[in-house]
Design an enzyme around this catalytic site. Structure first.
Site, mmCIF file in Angstrom:
data_model
loop_
_atom_site.group_PDB
_atom_site.id
_atom_site.type_symbol
_atom_site.label_atom_id
_atom_site.label_comp_id
_atom_site.label_asym_id
_atom_site.label_seq_id
_atom_site.Cartn_x
_atom_site.Cartn_y
_atom_site.Cartn_z
ATOM 1 N N LEU A 4 0.846 -1.199 0.000
ATOM 2 C CA LEU A 4 0.000 0.000 0.000
ATOM 3 C C LEU A 4 0.884 1.253 0.000
ATOM 4 O O LEU A 4 0.896 2.032 0.944
ATOM 5 C CB LEU A 4 -0.938 -0.013 1.212
ATOM 6 C CG LEU A 4 -2.079 1.006 1.173
ATOM 7 C CD1 LEU A 4 -3.159 0.583 0.183
ATOM 8 C CD2 LEU A 4 -2.699 1.179 2.569
ATOM 9 N N GLY A 5 1.621 1.425 -1.095
ATOM 10 C CA GLY A 5 2.471 2.610 -1.256
ATOM 11 C C GLY A 5 1.752 3.637 -2.108
ATOM 12 O O GLY A 5 0.527 3.740 -2.069
ATOM 13 N N ILE A 53 1.260 3.772 -5.424
ATOM 14 C CA ILE A 53 0.312 3.190 -6.393
ATOM 15 C C ILE A 53 -0.789 2.425 -5.651
ATOM 16 O O ILE A 53 -1.970 2.547 -5.988
ATOM 17 C CB ILE A 53 1.042 2.257 -7.388
ATOM 18 C CG1 ILE A 53 2.096 3.048 -8.180
ATOM 19 C CG2 ILE A 53 0.046 1.614 -8.348
ATOM 20 C CD1 ILE A 53 3.037 2.197 -9.034
ATOM 21 N N ARG A 74 5.112 -4.274 5.333
ATOM 22 C CA ARG A 74 5.951 -4.571 6.491
ATOM 23 C C ARG A 74 5.488 -3.802 7.720
ATOM 24 O O ARG A 74 5.736 -4.204 8.847
ATOM 25 C CB ARG A 74 7.413 -4.239 6.173
ATOM 26 C CG ARG A 74 8.028 -5.194 5.187
ATOM 27 C CD ARG A 74 9.290 -4.633 4.623
ATOM 28 N NE ARG A 74 9.059 -3.350 3.954
ATOM 29 C CZ ARG A 74 9.979 -2.655 3.313
ATOM 30 N NH1 ARG A 74 11.209 -3.106 3.267
ATOM 31 N NH2 ARG A 74 9.682 -1.512 2.725
ATOM 32 N N GLY A 87 2.789 -5.210 -10.000
ATOM 33 C CA GLY A 87 4.042 -4.739 -9.377
ATOM 34 C C GLY A 87 5.259 -5.336 -10.078
ATOM 35 O O GLY A 87 5.824 -4.723 -10.982
ATOM 36 N N ARG A 88 5.649 -6.528 -9.655
ATOM 37 C CA ARG A 88 6.773 -7.242 -10.250
ATOM 38 C C ARG A 88 6.457 -8.734 -10.291
ATOM 39 O O ARG A 88 5.932 -9.290 -9.321
ATOM 40 C CB ARG A 88 8.049 -7.033 -9.416
ATOM 41 C CG ARG A 88 8.765 -5.725 -9.697
ATOM 42 C CD ARG A 88 9.452 -5.727 -11.069
ATOM 43 N NE ARG A 88 10.207 -4.500 -11.288
ATOM 44 C CZ ARG A 88 9.759 -3.426 -11.939
ATOM 45 N NH1 ARG A 88 8.550 -3.420 -12.441
ATOM 46 N NH2 ARG A 88 10.533 -2.371 -12.113
ATOM 47 N N ASP A 106 -0.066 -8.194 -15.321
ATOM 48 C CA ASP A 106 0.637 -7.242 -16.198
ATOM 49 C C ASP A 106 2.143 -7.454 -16.132
ATOM 50 O O ASP A 106 2.889 -6.859 -16.896
ATOM 51 C CB ASP A 106 0.291 -5.806 -15.778
ATOM 52 C CG ASP A 106 0.830 -4.763 -16.766
ATOM 53 O OD1 ASP A 106 0.745 -5.001 -17.991
ATOM 54 O OD2 ASP A 106 1.331 -3.711 -16.321
ATOM 55 N N GLU A 114 10.117 -11.587 -18.149
ATOM 56 C CA GLU A 114 9.565 -10.804 -19.273
ATOM 57 C C GLU A 114 10.612 -10.611 -20.369
ATOM 58 O O GLU A 114 11.784 -10.441 -20.058
ATOM 59 C CB GLU A 114 9.107 -9.439 -18.751
ATOM 60 C CG GLU A 114 7.983 -9.558 -17.748
ATOM 61 C CD GLU A 114 7.616 -8.222 -17.103
ATOM 62 O OE1 GLU A 114 8.108 -7.169 -17.563
ATOM 63 O OE2 GLU A 114 6.835 -8.246 -16.149
ATOM 64 N N HIS A 138 3.023 -5.922 -19.721
ATOM 65 C CA HIS A 138 3.624 -4.898 -18.851
ATOM 66 C C HIS A 138 3.366 -3.480 -19.383
ATOM 67 O O HIS A 138 4.308 -2.762 -19.753
ATOM 68 C CB HIS A 138 5.131 -5.139 -18.679
ATOM 69 C CG HIS A 138 5.673 -4.484 -17.432
ATOM 70 N ND1 HIS A 138 6.771 -4.940 -16.761
ATOM 71 C CD2 HIS A 138 5.251 -3.386 -16.734
ATOM 72 C CE1 HIS A 138 7.012 -4.169 -15.709
ATOM 73 N NE2 HIS A 138 6.095 -3.213 -15.676
ATOM 74 N N VAL A 139 2.104 -3.109 -19.364
ATOM 75 C CA VAL A 139 1.703 -1.813 -19.928
ATOM 76 C C VAL A 139 1.186 -0.837 -18.858
ATOM 77 O O VAL A 139 0.588 0.183 -19.191
ATOM 78 C CB VAL A 139 0.628 -1.986 -21.029
ATOM 79 C CG1 VAL A 139 1.222 -2.669 -22.246
ATOM 80 C CG2 VAL A 139 -0.600 -2.754 -20.515
HETATM 81 O O1 A2R Z 1 6.435 -2.650 3.612
HETATM 82 P P1 A2R Z 1 6.041 -1.219 3.653
HETATM 83 O O2 A2R Z 1 5.078 -0.917 4.765
HETATM 84 O O3 A2R Z 1 7.205 -0.274 3.567
HETATM 85 O O4 A2R Z 1 5.160 -0.993 2.313
HETATM 86 C C1 A2R Z 1 5.770 -0.968 1.029
HETATM 87 C C2 A2R Z 1 5.508 -2.283 0.298
HETATM 88 N N1 A2R Z 1 6.604 -3.234 0.513
HETATM 89 C C3 A2R Z 1 6.427 -4.445 1.028
HETATM 90 N N2 A2R Z 1 5.328 -5.105 1.437
HETATM 91 C C4 A2R Z 1 5.491 -6.337 1.952
HETATM 92 N N3 A2R Z 1 6.687 -6.944 2.075
HETATM 93 C C5 A2R Z 1 7.815 -6.327 1.670
HETATM 94 N N4 A2R Z 1 8.999 -6.931 1.816
HETATM 95 C C6 A2R Z 1 7.716 -5.015 1.127
HETATM 96 N N5 A2R Z 1 8.611 -4.125 0.639
HETATM 97 C C7 A2R Z 1 7.914 -3.041 0.276
HETATM 98 O O5 A2R Z 1 5.415 -1.912 -1.090
HETATM 99 C C8 A2R Z 1 5.016 0.048 0.187
HETATM 100 O O6 A2R Z 1 3.713 0.242 0.672
HETATM 101 C C9 A2R Z 1 4.940 -0.569 -1.188
HETATM 102 C C10 A2R Z 1 5.764 0.154 -2.229
HETATM 103 O O7 A2R Z 1 5.292 1.457 -2.347
HETATM 104 P P2 A2R Z 1 6.137 2.655 -2.982
HETATM 105 O O8 A2R Z 1 7.540 2.555 -2.544
HETATM 106 O O9 A2R Z 1 5.368 3.907 -2.730
HETATM 107 O O10 A2R Z 1 6.167 2.318 -4.533
HETATM 108 P P3 A2R Z 1 5.107 2.651 -5.688
HETATM 109 O O11 A2R Z 1 5.420 3.943 -6.320
HETATM 110 O O12 A2R Z 1 3.728 2.421 -5.172
HETATM 111 O O13 A2R Z 1 5.487 1.484 -6.722
HETATM 112 C C11 A2R Z 1 5.373 0.122 -6.324
HETATM 113 C C12 A2R Z 1 5.914 -0.832 -7.372
HETATM 114 C C13 A2R Z 1 7.256 -0.494 -7.975
HETATM 115 O O14 A2R Z 1 8.344 -0.818 -7.164
HETATM 116 C C14 A2R Z 1 7.261 -1.299 -9.254
HETATM 117 O O15 A2R Z 1 7.676 -2.597 -9.007
HETATM 118 C C15 A2R Z 1 5.810 -1.301 -9.637
HETATM 119 O O16 A2R Z 1 5.057 -0.876 -8.486
HETATM 120 O O17 A2R Z 1 5.603 -0.419 -10.701
#
Ligand code: A2R
Length: 320
Positions: free
Chosen positions: A152-153, A155, A175, A231-232, A256, A261, A279-280
């Site tokens: 829940l970041g 996006i 986390r 995501g990935r 996606d 890929e 992946h669009v």
């Molecule tokens: O874990 P938290 O509370 O820091 O939340 C982050 C979560 N996250 C994880 N959740 C569970 N286990 C993990 N090991 C873990 N590592 C990170 O992913 C956070 O809520 C979310 C990432 O959010 P943002 O950093 O704001 O990235 P955004 O811009 O939402 O993009 C997410 C992904 C990219 O990294 C690309 O792979 C894809 O969407 O385009």
């Protein structure tokens, strides 16, 4: 800044190439007959790298560029960059967050609806002339569902905001519990999967997230469950997902992103109850343009001595 050497190993959108070539001594790696030899040759003078096309940036890559100051990467995910290693060497890493958030969130909701209501399948049905014989079979529904968001970041929150308008209940796993959101938090992914019947993954690729959506998670999601991944691909145990879809352990999936890929497992391609996209997520003309501009702007800002615009977490600015 025309004397500053910026390497672009793989081609990026034309406006990015033109902007960078207008400001820097842009080294177009993909035009060299042998990229490795070219990087060896120009490496000692390179101060910036503009990265598209998921070139791996690890210790071996960084070794070639002793004067490197910044890697400006296209896209919000940067799992192909060892940002920790860059940080140890004092190399700044930037990505392109925010400018793609709404685009990816729109696509996510579209993919969820397409999956639950079988929109691509219904389109194929009409084109095949089958409607002339009988109506399309009834589908599952989004009504009454509970959606779990993994990650829940930026996006993930934009997806959740949109889904609020659809009247579905929302929960999440990450986390850490977030104090400022109104959604239920589940400290474990399996716990979240048990509580919901749609699981949307928007988590980044990393050693920590590698294959965390596994067979146990699919069993917990259950036979009415829908899995959506924007995501990935590395976050999912892909063979376990294929098996869960084959055995109807879950109902369907909208994907996606994939592990390897642009190669997609033949088993998935052969399944009619999944929706597959190449992946669009961020791939509109406008959003890709904004992402490219941010790659350029990070380099311009850095070499103007104003610091990076969007540094990644591992290379914070100002430096502590
Ligand atoms: O874990 P938290 O509370 O820091 O939340 C982050 C979560 N996250 C994880 N959740 C569970 N286990 C993990 N090991 C873990 N590592 C990170 O992913 C956070 O809520 C979310 C990432 O959010 P943002 O950093 O704001 O990235 P955004 O811009 O939402 O993009 C997410 C992904 C990219 O990294 C690309 O792979 C894809 O969407 O385009």
């Amino acid at each position: 800044m025309h004397d500053i050497k910026v390497l672009m190993p793989a081609p990026m959108p034309p406006h990015v190439i033109d902007s960078l070539a207008g400001s820097f001594d842009l080294l177009k790696g993909w035009t060299a007959p042998d990229l490795q030899a070219f990087m060896g040759e120009v490496g000692p003078g390179v101060r910036g790298v503009a990265l598209g096309g998921h070139t791996r940036v690890d210790a071996a890559f960084l070794d070639r560029f002793p004067k490197l100051e910044i890697v400006s990467s296209f896209g919000v995910g940067y799992d192909y960059i060892d940002a920790g290693e860059a940080a140890r060497r004092g190399v700044m890493v930037t990505n392109t967050p925010d400018v793609l958030t709404d685009e990816v969130a729109d696509l996510t909701v579209g993919l969820l609806l397409a999956t639950v209501r079988q929109l691509p399948q219904a389109d194929r049905y009409l084109r095949a002339g089958k409607w002339l014989d009988k109506a399309y079979p009834l589908t599952a529904t989004l009504r009454g569902r509970k959606v779990g968001i993994l990650g829940l970041g930026r996006i993930g929150k934009a997806v959740a905001r949109r889904l609020e308008g659809f009247g579905v209940e929302i929960a999440y796993h990450g986390r850490t519990r977030q104090a400022d959101v109104p959604y239920a938090y589940y400290p474990t992914l399996v716990g979240l999967a048990e509580a919901v019947d749609v699981l949307v993954s928007v988590a980044p690729g990393s050693a920590e997230t590698n294959r965390i959506v596994n067979a146990e998670v699919f069993r917990a999601l259950g036979p009415t469950g829908i899995f959506v991944n924007v995501g990935r691909g590395s976050v999912v145990d892909e063979p376990a997902m294929v098996e869960a879809l084959r055995s109807k352990t879950i109902l369907s999936a909208g994907l996606d992103v994939f592990t390897d890929e642009p190669r997609v497992p033949a088993e998935l391609v052969g399944m009619d109850h999944v929706v597959l996209l190449p992946h669009v997520g961020s791939a509109s003309v406008e959003t890709r343009r904004a992402m490219g501009q941010l790659v350029v702007d990070n380099l311009l800002s850095w070499f103007a001595g104003k610091g990076p615009l969007t540094p990644v977490a591992e290379t914070p600015w100002p430096r502590s």
